[in-house]
Design a protein around this motif. Structure first.
Motif, PDB file in Angstrom:
ATOM      1  N   ARG A 269       0.838  -1.207   0.000  1.00 57.20           N
ATOM      2  CA  ARG A 269       0.000   0.000   0.000  1.00 57.20           C
ATOM      3  C   ARG A 269       0.868   1.250   0.000  1.00 57.20           C
ATOM      4  NH1 ARG A 269      -2.257   3.803   3.038  1.00 57.20           N
ATOM      5  NH2 ARG A 269      -1.063   3.268   4.907  1.00 57.20           N
TER       6      ARG A 269
ATOM      7  N   GLN B  64       3.876   1.421  -1.116  1.00 53.20           N
ATOM      8  CA  GLN B  64       4.538   1.451  -2.419  1.00 53.20           C
ATOM      9  C   GLN B  64       3.643   2.120  -3.464  1.00 53.20           C
ATOM     10  OE1 GLN B  64       5.867  -2.462  -3.472  1.00 53.20           O
ATOM     11  NE2 GLN B  64       7.225  -1.759  -5.110  1.00 53.20           N
ATOM     12  N   ALA B  65       2.366   1.748  -3.470  1.00 58.19           N
ATOM     13  CA  ALA B  65       1.419   2.346  -4.415  1.00 58.19           C
ATOM     14  C   ALA B  65       1.227   3.840  -4.134  1.00 58.19           C
ATOM     15  CB  ALA B  65       0.075   1.615  -4.332  1.00 58.19           C
ATOM     16  N   GLN B  66       1.147   4.201  -2.854  1.00 61.66           N
ATOM     17  CA  GLN B  66       0.991   5.608  -2.487  1.00 61.66           C
ATOM     18  C   GLN B  66       2.181   6.436  -2.961  1.00 61.66           C
ATOM     19  OE1 GLN B  66       1.357   6.446   1.700  1.00 61.66           O
ATOM     20  NE2 GLN B  66       0.284   8.411   1.568  1.00 61.66           N
TER      21      GLN B  66
ATOM     22  N   GLU C  87       4.357   5.694  -5.271  1.00 56.94           N
ATOM     23  CA  GLU C  87       4.412   5.696  -6.732  1.00 56.94           C
ATOM     24  C   GLU C  87       3.484   6.761  -7.312  1.00 56.94           C
ATOM     25  OE1 GLU C  87       3.573   2.674 -10.516  1.00 56.94           O
ATOM     26  OE2 GLU C  87       3.691   1.893  -8.472  1.00 56.94           O
ATOM     27  N   GLY C  88       2.271   6.849  -6.737  1.00 58.09           N
ATOM     28  CA  GLY C  88       1.327   7.859  -7.212  1.00 58.09           C
ATOM     29  C   GLY C  88       1.822   9.269  -6.955  1.00 58.09           C
TER      30      GLY C  88
END
Length: 305
Positions: free
Chosen positions: A240, A242-244, A246-247
């Motif tokens: 989670r 990592q996705a945050q 990345e965004g």
């Protein structure tokens, strides 16, 4: 008669000199624009756009810094993700081997599987990035998982097996937004370590496990299940984050491009237009030289005869 010549030519020469000087200065400005690709040699020369561009450059530097931090954190989280995947996979294979041994009463090659799983577990927890241990909290110069071998786990309290602290890394990835990220070895592996300790205390498992070893394997299976549940939760949180990140990194990169275009529009010269001006000003200067040359040869005496 020479006085007439001087009276007529000196003012004219002065006027031509001034014209040539202006043409030379304008040509030099265009040549500098062509060489540097910039409209002006410094911010002060931009006039009313100076403050706007200084502000834009400050914003650009901040966005570039956020993007760089985001990329660095993204790399770290990706390495963590890979190590967690490896531990989950190896412990899953170990659990399957233990289940088979308990169910069949035979443990062909099981001891090797246990040893390999332990080494993969130990390697994952002690993984590093550029010499900094990833799962050590703030103790990044000390390997967070202490036991060097499976046998050395016997009799070791769980707290003594780990040398990390609970301090998480933190970084600013956007204006006013700090992200806390990472995981610790003890958070990921405490329950799994208990399974390895149980197996270590059971001794070397031969082809046919003893009753005590079978009981220990059953206990270890439960400990592995509990440990994998905890590890998967940590793994999911890492994903989670990592996705945050990345965004946020993507948005910082997009904002960087927007600000770069703004800065470029205010600072960068249109090279096609500059090339055209260069030709025009060279032509103008050459014409001034020609006129000066011709007029320098004229005299009032030529028209007073």
């Amino acid at each position: 008669m020479s006085g007439f010549n001087r009276v007529a030519s000196v003012p004219m020469q002065r006027t031509l000199f001034e014209s040539i000087s202006v043409s030379q200065r304008k040509l030099a400005e265009v040549q500098q624009q062509m060489a540097t690709g910039k409209k002006a040699p410094d911010f002060a020369s931009l006039g009313i756009e100076t403050m706007r561009n200084l502000s834009a450059r400050t914003l650009l530097a901040r966005q570039e810094a956020h993007a760089a931090v985001g990329n660095r954190i993204g790399t770290t989280l990706s390495i963590m993700d890979t190590q967690m995947d490896g531990i989950v996979e190896s412990l899953g294979k170990l659990r399957d081997g233990l289940l088979s041994a308990v169910g069949t009463g035979r443990a062909d090659g099981l001891q090797e599987v246990v040893e390999e799983a332990f080494q993969r577990f130990r390697t994952g927890l002690n993984s590093d990035e550029a010499g900094q241990f990833l799962f050590a909290g703030s103790q990044t110069t000390t390997a967070p998982f202490a036991p060097p071998t499976l046998a050395s786990c016997a009799g070791v309290p769980t707290a003594n097996a780990f040398r990390n602290d609970a301090v998480m890394a933190e970084a600013r990835v956007a204006d006013g937004l700090d992200v806390t990220y990472g995981a610790t070895a003890s958070e990921m592996g405490s329950k799994l370590f208990e399974a390895f300790r149980t197996l270590a205390e059971a001794g070397t498992i031969g082809l046919t496990p003893t009753a005590a070893q079978t009981s220990a394997m059953s206990q270890a299976i439960g400990q592995i299940n509990d440990g994998l549940t905890t590890l998967r939760a940590v793994h999911a949180e890492n994903g989670r984050r990592q996705a945050q990140v990345e965004g946020l990194t993507t948005r910082a990169a997009e904002r960087t491009l927007i600000v770069e275009r703004l800065v470029s529009r205010n600072e960068d010269a249109d090279l096609a237009e500059v090339a055209s001006q260069l030709v025009q000003r060279q032509t103008t200067l050459e014409a001034s030289y020609t006129v000066f040359s011709r007029l320098s040869k004229l005299s009032l005496l030529d028209y007073m005869r």
